[in-house]
Design a protein around this motif. Structure first.
Motif, short mmCIF file in Angstrom:
data_model
loop_
_atom_site.label_atom_id
_atom_site.label_comp_id
_atom_site.label_asym_id
_atom_site.label_seq_id
_atom_site.Cartn_x
_atom_site.Cartn_y
_atom_site.Cartn_z
N PRO A 58 0.72 -1.27 0.12
CA PRO A 58 -0.01 0.07 0.23
C PRO A 58 0.81 1.42 0.11
O PRO A 58 0.58 2.13 -0.59
CB PRO A 58 -0.82 -0.06 1.28
N CYS A 59 1.88 1.32 0.68
CA CYS A 59 2.56 2.47 0.76
C CYS A 59 3.26 2.98 -0.31
O CYS A 59 3.33 4.15 -0.89
CB CYS A 59 3.71 2.47 1.85
N ALA A 60 3.75 1.92 -1.30
CA ALA A 60 4.65 1.75 -2.30
C ALA A 60 3.56 2.45 -3.49
O ALA A 60 3.70 3.32 -4.23
CB ALA A 60 5.24 0.80 -2.82
N ASP A 61 2.25 1.77 -3.45
CA ASP A 61 1.22 2.00 -4.51
C ASP A 61 0.86 3.54 -4.38
O ASP A 61 0.51 4.38 -5.34
CB ASP A 61 0.09 1.18 -4.26
N GLU A 62 0.83 3.95 -2.95
CA GLU A 62 0.39 5.36 -2.82
C GLU A 62 1.19 6.36 -3.44
O GLU A 62 1.08 7.48 -3.90
CB GLU A 62 -0.02 5.52 -1.38
N ARG A 63 2.72 6.03 -3.11
CA ARG A 63 3.61 7.02 -3.55
C ARG A 63 3.64 7.05 -5.21
O ARG A 63 3.73 8.21 -5.78
CB ARG A 63 5.07 6.52 -3.17
N ARG A 64 3.40 5.89 -5.90
CA ARG A 64 3.31 5.85 -7.25
C ARG A 64 2.12 6.62 -8.02
O ARG A 64 2.22 7.44 -8.66
CB ARG A 64 3.16 4.38 -7.65
N ALA A 65 0.70 6.74 -6.99
CA ALA A 65 -0.46 6.91 -7.41
C ALA A 65 -0.09 8.63 -7.35
O ALA A 65 -0.48 9.32 -8.36
CB ALA A 65 -1.31 6.75 -6.59
N GLY A 66 0.47 9.15 -6.35
CA GLY A 66 0.88 10.63 -6.16
C GLY A 66 1.73 11.13 -7.50
O GLY A 66 1.27 12.13 -7.90
N PHE A 67 2.87 10.35 -7.67
CA PHE A 67 3.62 10.80 -8.65
C PHE A 67 3.16 10.70 -9.90
O PHE A 67 3.31 11.83 -10.70
CB PHE A 67 4.86 9.88 -8.46
N MET A 68 2.32 9.80 -10.45
CA MET A 68 1.79 9.77 -11.69
C MET A 68 0.85 10.67 -11.90
O MET A 68 0.56 10.99 -13.13
CB MET A 68 1.22 8.05 -11.93
N ARG A 69 0.04 10.97 -10.91
CA ARG A 69 -1.15 11.92 -11.23
C ARG A 69 -0.56 13.23 -11.61
O ARG A 69 -1.14 13.70 -12.63
CB ARG A 69 -1.82 12.20 -9.74
N VAL A 70 0.60 13.60 -11.20
CA VAL A 70 1.18 15.07 -11.72
C VAL A 70 1.70 14.95 -13.06
O VAL A 70 1.56 15.51 -13.91
CB VAL A 70 2.38 15.34 -10.69
#
Length: 320
Positions: free
Chosen positions: A190-202
């Protein structure tokens, strides 16, 4: 003649608590509120309950073996050198010890490659790290449990704003003019997935394509993944590493490829550990010590409200 003396079960029933809670209240152990402790002791006095001295010693963990209540930090990590290679774990222990203070509770650390099949000696409480959701839920059903990072529904957890941290890293790279951005993400947690999601959204909002690779929070994978990124995108001018340990491998691969950091390729990590400071690495700081402190506080007092997400902050250094 049958012994008609009141039992601990009688006290628990009259006080409206479980037998375990009554035992902790009588023995002065942690995990019950002052209100419950006072109620249980008042009921015990009213009923004339007197705990047997040997039973009391065993219940409090102070029999001849000298055992105490303990909190177990259960870490699932296949790397046998993980405790020395990853500053995250030492920061967790620092925060946990800070929370325990002078409490007479032992802190036990167990790193396993895979979860044990049996749980024959459950501790007072468990702090779970990298424990899969289903397994976390199983542990939570057995006793008080707090996970570091989002786990299964119903499992209390403490976590930083991983999504916001990933967002900050990407926004920094985009606004600083980087156009060919790569990323080495983490394992499927979950923590890695959340970092990926925030990064890719930008990047999606900025219409910037990303060259990405999956990682595992290790230096070796950061190194090989960066070589893969360079082969797929020779114009690479920025790399986001989803943890500082991974970033060390990224930096090594870039140096060997003759790429200058940050003139040719900007690098941003995630953790804000001592590794980032030593390498002058831009990194998203997450308050790991505060996470662990909060988690242990919630193990000691389950009545505390669920903790909020802890803030993350990008610290820009010479690598970007």
């Amino acid at each position: 003649m049958m012994d008609q003396r009141p039992t601990l079960a009688d006290v628990a029933r009259a006080a409206g608590v479980s037998r375990a809670a009554a035992s902790r209240a009588m023995n002065g152990a942690y995990g019950v509120s002052a209100t419950v402790r006072d109620r249980v002791r008042a009921v015990a006095a009213e009923l004339g309950f007197e705990p047997h001295a040997v039973a009391r010693a065993l219940a409090t963990g102070r029999a001849s073996a000298g055992r105490r209540d303990r909190i177990e930090v259960l870490i699932v990590d296949p790397d046998p050198e993980a405790m020395s290679n990853k500053p995250f774990y030492s920061r967790v222990l620092t925060g946990a010890m800070r929370a325990l203070g002078d409490h007479d509770i032992a802190l036990e650390v167990r790193r396993v490659a895979t979860l044990p099949a049996e749980d024959t000696d459950p501790p007072f409480g468990r702090l779970l790290i990298n424990v899969p959701g289903a397994a976390g839920a199983a542990y939570a059903r057995r006793g008080r449990t707090v996970a570091l990072g989002r786990s299964a529904p119903g499992v209390r957890f403490v976590a930083p704003d991983n999504d916001g941290g990933g967002y900050q890293a990407a926004a920094h790279l985009v606004t600083s003019g980087r156009r060919h951005i790569g990323a080495v993400f983490g394992p499927p947690t979950p923590c890695a997935d959340e970092r990926r999601a925030g990064f890719m959204r930008v990047l999606a909002g900025a219409a910037r394509p990303a060259t990405t690779a999956d990682g595992d929070f290790t230096r070796s994978r950061g190194y090989t993944a960066t070589r893969e990124l360079l082969a797929r995108e020779p114009r690479l001018d920025a790399v986001f590493a989803s943890c500082d340990v991974t970033a060390m491998g990224v930096l090594q691969a870039l140096r060997e490829a003759g790429r200058r950091v940050a003139d040719d390729v900007a690098v941003v990590g995630f953790d804000g550990s001592t590794l980032a400071e030593a390498a002058d690495l831009s990194s998203v700081y997450m308050p790991v010590e505060d996470e662990a402190t909060s988690a242990v506080h919630h193990l000691l007092d389950p009545a505390l409200p669920s903790p909020p997400r802890l803030p993350t902050t990008l610290t820009v250094r010479s690598s970007s």
